[in-house]
Design a protein around this motif. Structure first.
Motif, PDB file in Angstrom:
ATOM      1  N   SER A   1     -13.044   8.668  -6.372  1.00  0.00           N
ATOM      2  CA  SER A   1     -12.091   8.014  -5.464  1.00  0.00           C
ATOM      3  C   SER A   1     -10.908   8.927  -5.166  1.00  0.00           C
ATOM      4  O   SER A   1     -10.436   9.003  -4.029  1.00  0.00           O
ATOM      5  CB  SER A   1     -11.589   6.706  -6.088  1.00  0.00           C
ATOM      6  OG  SER A   1     -12.655   5.828  -6.357  1.00  0.00           O
TER       7      SER A   1
ATOM      8  N   CYS B   1     -10.936   0.340   0.153  1.00  0.00           N
ATOM      9  CA  CYS B   1     -10.061  -0.590  -0.555  1.00  0.00           C
ATOM     10  C   CYS B   1     -10.128  -2.023   0.003  1.00  0.00           C
ATOM     11  O   CYS B   1      -9.659  -2.284   1.123  1.00  0.00           O
ATOM     12  CB  CYS B   1      -8.627  -0.090  -0.495  1.00  0.00           C
ATOM     13  SG  CYS B   1      -7.466  -1.156  -1.373  1.00  0.00           S
TER      14      CYS B   1
ATOM     15  N   HIS C   1      -3.433   8.746  -4.474  1.00  0.00           N
ATOM     16  CA  HIS C   1      -4.158   9.225  -3.289  1.00  0.00           C
ATOM     17  C   HIS C   1      -3.237  10.014  -2.362  1.00  0.00           C
ATOM     18  O   HIS C   1      -3.631  11.052  -1.816  1.00  0.00           O
ATOM     19  CB  HIS C   1      -4.757   8.029  -2.541  1.00  0.00           C
ATOM     20  CG  HIS C   1      -5.843   7.333  -3.287  1.00  0.00           C
ATOM     21  ND1 HIS C   1      -6.906   7.988  -3.837  1.00  0.00           N
ATOM     22  CD2 HIS C   1      -6.022   6.017  -3.588  1.00  0.00           C
ATOM     23  CE1 HIS C   1      -7.702   7.123  -4.436  1.00  0.00           C
ATOM     24  NE2 HIS C   1      -7.177   5.918  -4.304  1.00  0.00           N
TER      25      HIS C   1
ATOM     26  N   CYS D   1       0.826  -1.211   0.000  1.00  0.00           N
ATOM     27  CA  CYS D   1       0.000   0.000   0.000  1.00  0.00           C
ATOM     28  C   CYS D   1       0.860   1.260   0.000  1.00  0.00           C
ATOM     29  O   CYS D   1       0.547   2.231  -0.682  1.00  0.00           O
ATOM     30  CB  CYS D   1      -0.918   0.013   1.223  1.00  0.00           C
ATOM     31  SG  CYS D   1      -2.037  -1.398   1.324  1.00  0.00           S
TER      32      CYS D   1
ATOM     33  N   LYS E   1     -14.163  -1.257   4.799  1.00  0.00           N
ATOM     34  CA  LYS E   1     -13.403  -1.993   3.778  1.00  0.00           C
ATOM     35  C   LYS E   1     -13.307  -3.474   4.103  1.00  0.00           C
ATOM     36  O   LYS E   1     -13.287  -4.320   3.203  1.00  0.00           O
ATOM     37  CB  LYS E   1     -12.012  -1.386   3.611  1.00  0.00           C
ATOM     38  CG  LYS E   1     -11.115  -1.411   4.833  1.00  0.00           C
ATOM     39  CD  LYS E   1      -9.760  -0.787   4.506  1.00  0.00           C
ATOM     40  CE  LYS E   1      -8.860  -0.714   5.742  1.00  0.00           C
ATOM     41  NZ  LYS E   1      -9.367   0.281   6.715  1.00  0.00           N
TER      42      LYS E   1
ATOM     43  N   GLY F   1      -2.537   3.989  -4.754  1.00  0.00           N
ATOM     44  CA  GLY F   1      -2.213   4.585  -3.465  1.00  0.00           C
ATOM     45  C   GLY F   1      -1.304   5.793  -3.613  1.00  0.00           C
ATOM     46  O   GLY F   1      -1.432   6.777  -2.864  1.00  0.00           O
TER      47      GLY F   1
ATOM     48  N   CYS G   1       1.693   0.297  -4.627  1.00  0.00           N
ATOM     49  CA  CYS G   1       0.396   0.517  -5.281  1.00  0.00           C
ATOM     50  C   CYS G   1       0.336   1.868  -6.015  1.00  0.00           C
ATOM     51  O   CYS G   1       0.430   2.930  -5.381  1.00  0.00           O
ATOM     52  CB  CYS G   1      -0.720   0.450  -4.241  1.00  0.00           C
ATOM     53  SG  CYS G   1      -2.372   0.700  -4.954  1.00  0.00           S
TER      54      CYS G   1
ATOM     55  N   ASP H   1     -11.137  -3.480  -6.359  1.00  0.00           N
ATOM     56  CA  ASP H   1      -9.721  -3.800  -6.158  1.00  0.00           C
ATOM     57  C   ASP H   1      -8.894  -2.701  -6.834  1.00  0.00           C
ATOM     58  O   ASP H   1      -9.073  -2.420  -8.023  1.00  0.00           O
ATOM     59  CB  ASP H   1      -9.417  -5.161  -6.788  1.00  0.00           C
ATOM     60  CG  ASP H   1      -8.019  -5.661  -6.454  1.00  0.00           C
ATOM     61  OD1 ASP H   1      -7.174  -4.843  -6.056  1.00  0.00           O
ATOM     62  OD2 ASP H   1      -7.774  -6.872  -6.598  1.00  0.00           O
ATOM     63  N   PRO H   2      -7.979  -2.047  -6.122  1.00  0.00           N
ATOM     64  CA  PRO H   2      -7.316  -0.852  -6.676  1.00  0.00           C
ATOM     65  C   PRO H   2      -6.493  -1.093  -7.933  1.00  0.00           C
ATOM     66  O   PRO H   2      -6.428  -0.207  -8.793  1.00  0.00           O
ATOM     67  CB  PRO H   2      -6.433  -0.374  -5.508  1.00  0.00           C
ATOM     68  CG  PRO H   2      -6.236  -1.570  -4.648  1.00  0.00           C
ATOM     69  CD  PRO H   2      -7.503  -2.349  -4.752  1.00  0.00           C
TER      70      PRO H   2
ATOM     71  N   TYR I   1      -9.852   6.559   0.060  1.00  0.00           N
ATOM     72  CA  TYR I   1     -10.136   5.252  -0.539  1.00  0.00           C
ATOM     73  C   TYR I   1      -9.395   4.147   0.207  1.00  0.00           C
ATOM     74  O   TYR I   1      -9.962   3.090   0.495  1.00  0.00           O
ATOM     75  CB  TYR I   1      -9.730   5.270  -2.009  1.00  0.00           C
ATOM     76  CG  TYR I   1     -10.158   4.038  -2.772  1.00  0.00           C
ATOM     77  CD1 TYR I   1     -11.396   3.975  -3.395  1.00  0.00           C
ATOM     78  CD2 TYR I   1      -9.317   2.921  -2.872  1.00  0.00           C
ATOM     79  CE1 TYR I   1     -11.788   2.841  -4.095  1.00  0.00           C
ATOM     80  CE2 TYR I   1      -9.702   1.792  -3.559  1.00  0.00           C
ATOM     81  CZ  TYR I   1     -10.947   1.762  -4.167  1.00  0.00           C
ATOM     82  OH  TYR I   1     -11.339   0.630  -4.837  1.00  0.00           O
ATOM     83  N   CYS I   2      -8.145   4.390   0.522  1.00  0.00           N
ATOM     84  CA  CYS I   2      -7.326   3.378   1.199  1.00  0.00           C
ATOM     85  C   CYS I   2      -7.876   3.059   2.588  1.00  0.00           C
ATOM     86  O   CYS I   2      -7.836   1.908   3.035  1.00  0.00           O
ATOM     87  CB  CYS I   2      -5.889   3.845   1.311  1.00  0.00           C
ATOM     88  SG  CYS I   2      -5.151   4.373  -0.255  1.00  0.00           S
TER      89      CYS I   2
END
Length: 580
Positions: free
Chosen positions: A191, A207, A92, A82, A121, A89, A86, A147-148, A202-203
């Protein structure tokens, strides 16, 4: 170099790598095209993809073994994916930082507080996994919706990249179009813009992959911790905490994204990353028994509820045309993660994301729309099956697709069958010459063939005044000059038919000489030669090229339906004749 700087470099590298993989997922021979690049690698690193397909199919696709590396590293080091890998991520984090960089310490502490809704989540993850683990062949893999990695892949491949490359032609020689792109863009931007409210929104709240990592961190060997319980309570560690894991009090390890901001921010130098755990850590996620039970039941009942429409039985969607190599619909929905890779690589842009018209279980999965793009499914193209990361569309050989060599007894792969709408077809309904569908049919012998007919046109009975060899003069000047000069019009005199070469307002020039010693007929008939198309359904593969090229705008006069597709034997149109 500080660990935060190392983390930022890692994020930048993986984000650039992700963008590069999106660009090179293009059919071609240049170095920036598909030439051996592992474009699915980040998707294969996603353990939610692997676990979801294992639950639905009870098998693990070979490429998804990469997910084991992610799982092992998470058990060793925590939610490194994360905070360090990602690409979604990373977006974000950047947006959240830009939105709140000028906020006061008090405001940042309020933004980074732990919220009870961060449990959401985990409940979403339970719903998705329960639906995937439903004890029936009708289980559905929903993880790809949120799913990201599939989400950002879908957003970049189907919306952002086509928009950015519209005028440059790097990834496609023509502008690419995708149905429902607005909805995909809305989900992506909502998002991202949610970070304006709370960093890493979102995380923290949505997520499902982060929730899966949160569960794994309960047994992680290394975690963010404290050297001692003595703390000045300055809250500096929570100022930039991206996961809202409350490092100044009891550290919620399941929410920690390993951003490592607290390590640099701690003025007392007591925050550390170590393998020795203390009682100050709360390793497991904050999930209630009631919430777990409700999520589990919701996921389990969603599958039979969605199957009440009998979509895989007699009430199947005949207009839903899957790409060649797609598994039977039940198996396809158990594997497809909605990443958009097959749609991205399709050279003719005929593969499109499905909307809500076929149910939420089919949302953003690939299907053919033969009116969009540059053509239908090309006879010599097998790209989609070779890029699918979960084999929802299995890889085909060219011989298998066209039914040659060892595959000749089974015939070519059929994705559907073309049917003619005679009420809209130009030769059938309007007496207008057209053989576009027959000309463009790629199979050999052609699945679309024509039968010749001659039809007397409206007001086509003319009174003859004089005959001078191939030159016919009629009584009145009622013709439109040059109207019959296309080569499709004929003049029927008695029992003999002559092609009309040209005409004036009162004269017809024929290709041939009527007998001058025969009595002149009082009337002649102007006829049009029509080649009326028919479809040989035993030869049609459903490629859709005829539908794409049909000159009738809007609803085409020839359209492909899923009947007869190879992947579902119960949808056959012809009875097989067995000869012993």
């Amino acid at each position: 170099m500080k660990i935060v700087q190392t983390r930022r470099i890692s994020q930048l590298v993986f984000f650039v790598l992700f963008g590069w993989f999106c660009i090179v997922a293009t059919v071609g021979e240049s170095f920036w095209q598909i030439q051996g690049w592992p474009v699915n690698w980040l998707l294969q690193l996603d353990p939610l993809v692997a676990i979801g397909t294992v639950l639905t199919t009870h098998t693990l696709y070979r490429g998804l073994l990469w997910a084991l590396a992610t799982i092992i590293l998470t058990i060793l080091f925590g939610r490194f994916f994360c905070g360090w890998v990602c690409p979604f991520g990373t977006i974000h984090q950047v947006v959240g930082y830009l939105a709140h960089r000028k906020a006061s310490l008090k405001q940042k502490l309020q933004l980074n507080n732990y919220h009870n809704l961060q449990r959401l989540k985990y409940y979403l993850l339970i719903v998705f996994l329960a639906a995937a683990a439903y004890p029936s062949h009708a289980a559905v893999l929903f993880t790809g919706l949120l799913d990201p990695i599939p989400l950002i892949s879908r957003s970049f491949n189907l919306v952002l990249l086509p928009m950015l490359d519209a005028s440059h032609g790097i990834t496609s020689v023509k502008q690419r179009f995708f149905e429902g792109g607005g909805l995909i863009l809305i989900v992506f931007f909502l998002s991202v813009l949610a970070n304006m409210l709370i960093p890493r929104f979102y995380c923290r709240f949505i997520c499902p992959l982060g929730a899966l990592f949160g569960l794994m961190t309960k047994v992680s060997l290394w975690k963010i911790s404290k050297k001692t319980l003595e703390c000045s309570d300055c809250k500096a560690c929570e100022r930039d905490c991206e996961g809202g894991c409350e490092p100044s009090t009891r550290i919620r390890s399941s929410e920690c994204l390993l951003c490592c901001n607290c390590l640099d921010a701690c003025e007392d130098q007591i925050m550390t990353y170590q393998g020795v755990h203390s009682n100050i850590e709360q390793p497991g996620p904050d999930i209630s028994r009631r919430g777990f039970a409700l999520s589990l039941v919701s996921g389990l009942i969603s599958v039979p509820a969605l199957n009440l429409d009998n979509r895989n039985g007699a009430n199947y969607y005949s207009s839903l045309i899957r790409p060649p190599g797609a598994l039977a619909e039940n198996e396809f929905l158990q594997r497809c993660i909605r990443c958009g890779q097959c749609m991205r690589i399709c050279p003719t842009n005929v593969l499109q994301p499905v909307g809500f018209e076929y149910g939420i279980e089919a949302l953003w999965t690939p299907a053919l729309n033969n009116r969009i793009g540059s053509s239908g499914c090309q006879l010599n193209c097998i790209a989609c099956g070779h890029i699918c990361p979960t084999s929802a569309v299995r890889p085909l050989t060219f011989s298998e697709k066209i039914g040659s060599g060892d595959f000749k007894p089974g015939g070519p792969i059929k994705i559907g069958t073309a049917f003619l709408d005679r009420g809209r077809c130009l030769p059938w309904a309007m007496d207008k010459p057209c053989i576009v569908c027959e000309e463009n049919c790629p199979v050999s012998p052609k699945a679309v063939f024509t039968r010749e007919e001659f039809a007397t046109i409206r007001d086509g009975i003319l009174s003859v005044k004089e005959i001078h060899g191939e030159r016919i003069i009629i009584q009145q000047k009622t013709l439109v000059a040059g109207h019959f000069s296309t080569g499709d019009y004929y003049c029927l005199m008695g029992e003999t038919r002559y092609r009309i070469l040209s005409n004036s307002t009162d004269t017809l020039m024929l290709d041939g000489n009527p007998k001058t010693d025969a009595p002149a007929p009082s009337n002649l008939f102007v006829q049009i030669r029509l080649q009326k198309p028919h479809v040989d359904i035993s030869r049609c593969t459903g490629c859709g090229i005829c539908e794409h090229e049909c000159p009738v705008s809007g609803k085409r006069a020839i359209r492909v339906s899923a009947e007869g597709e190879t992947r579902n034997s119960d949808r056959t149109l012809l009875l097989k004749r067995w000869i012993k």
